[in-house]
Design an enzyme around this catalytic site. Structure first.
Site, PDB file in Angstrom:
ATOM      1  N   GLU A 124       0.815  -1.214   0.000  1.00  0.00           N
ATOM      2  CA  GLU A 124       0.000   0.000   0.000  1.00  0.00           C
ATOM      3  C   GLU A 124       0.846   1.260   0.000  1.00  0.00           C
ATOM      4  OE1 GLU A 124      -3.378   0.507  -0.005  1.00  0.00           O
ATOM      5  OE2 GLU A 124      -3.967  -1.608  -0.089  1.00  0.00           O
ATOM      6  N   TYR A 146      -3.831   4.314   5.715  1.00  0.00           N
ATOM      7  CA  TYR A 146      -3.027   3.138   6.036  1.00  0.00           C
ATOM      8  C   TYR A 146      -1.711   3.175   5.266  1.00  0.00           C
ATOM      9  CZ  TYR A 146      -1.531  -1.757   6.007  1.00  0.00           C
ATOM     10  OH  TYR A 146      -0.793  -2.913   6.097  1.00  0.00           O
TER      11      TYR A 146
END
Length: 324
Positions: A124, A146
């Site tokens: 990510e 995140y």
């Protein structure tokens, strides 16, 4: 005897890592937030593990614990691991998944003797990259709270490494197992496929079915963590299978494994499940891990989906047997 400290020890990766380390004969310590079902299950399986209640946001308490244990290996696997949750709680995500890592690295750097740290990074951090596959040189451009928190932690790991601390990071792509909670889409799919096959559920609601992910088997990724931590030189390693599949592919594989012939007709798309700034396609290049660590995945996509479905079918059948 190797003394090891694991944050997030009761989670999917932490529990598999604990299994490996106990089998090696290591002295294992783990950080838990409280005695939930996962922590109790881990304690029952490995009563010799020392579980310490604490909070990653308590930098002083964390430093005191690390100083008191003086472990030779530290694996930081804790944090908010749901992208969807990170959008609901961005400040908490930054504190737990990002800033707390600095406190842990700082505490480790102050220990006498050699200590090796593994930081669980994430694909990510790349956001929605223009090119696939991604490797360690892919620009860091996260597009979720995140991802930003993980990118901060990833950068801090590099800074402490430059100052002499042995810090290895695994840029982990999606990895699954029966220990994945149903809050994650993969386990939601396999549990639903099992229930549908047994007539306990009619349909499955999901978000974007076209999203592509590089899914691997969690115990394989834990093996990579150990290899990276015990390598001669600390570094960053993409851990991935190199093959991507859509959510629709995952659904189809799960229904096949469960023996559901009309699986496609059972799926409903719910716009509420489509998260902001969704990453469309992820596929990793683990060439460095293969070359330097000798690592390779051992379970393919269909194999991991089948294992998860079989586990969920067993849980339902065992529950029915107990109820009977």
């Amino acid at each position: 005897m190797t003394r090891v400290f694991i944050t997030g020890i009761s989670g999917q990766d932490g529990s598999y890592l604990a299994d490996r380390l106990v089998a090696e004969g290591a002295e294992v310590h783990g950080l838990i937030r409280g005695w939930d079902d996962d922590a109790r299950a881990l304690h029952e399986r490995h009563p010799g593990i020392d579980l310490h209640e604490g909070d990653l946001s308590d930098a002083t308490g964390l430093a005191d614990l690390v100083r008191g244990l003086a472990p030779s290996e530290i694996y930081n696997l804790a944090g908010i691991s749901s992208v969807a949750q990170s959008w609901r709680e961005p400040v908490l995500t930054g504190q737990i998944t990002g800033v707390a890592v600095t406190a842990l690295l700082d505490a480790a750097s102050r220990l006498p003797g050699e200590v090796r740290v593994f930081q669980a990074s994430s694909s990510e951090i790349f956001g929605d990259p223009e090119h696939a596959p991604q490797d360690e040189s892919t620009p860091i451009a996260p597009n979720s709270p995140y991802g930003v928190a993980k990118a901060y932690a990833h950068r801090m790991a590099a800074l402490f490494r430059a100052r002499g601390l042995f810090v290895a990071t695994g840029i982990l792509y999606n990895h699954e197992s029966p220990r994945r909670p149903e809050a994650f889409v993969t386990r939601k799919i396999t549990a639903a496929a099992a229930r549908i096959s047994l007539g306990l559920q009619e349909t499955l609601e999901l978000g974007d079915l076209t999203v592509e992910r590089d899914w691997g088997w969690a115990p394989d990724y834990v093996d990579a963590m150990l290899r990276a931590t015990r390598h001669d030189v600390p570094g960053d390693f993409v851990i991935a299978t190199g093959k991507s599949h859509t959510v629709a592919d995952f659904v189809a594989a799960a229904f096949r494994a469960a023996g559901v012939a009309d699986g496609a007709d059972r799926v409903r798309v719910n716009p509420e499940f489509i998260r902001p700034a969704e990453i469309s396609r992820m596929r990793g290049d683990a060439g460095r891990a293969r070359a330097e660590l000798g690592w390779a995945p051992s379970v393919d996509f269909d194999g991991l989906v089948s294992r998860m479905v079989e586990h969920d079918l067993s849980l339902i059948r065992e529950g029915a047997g107990s109820a009977g």
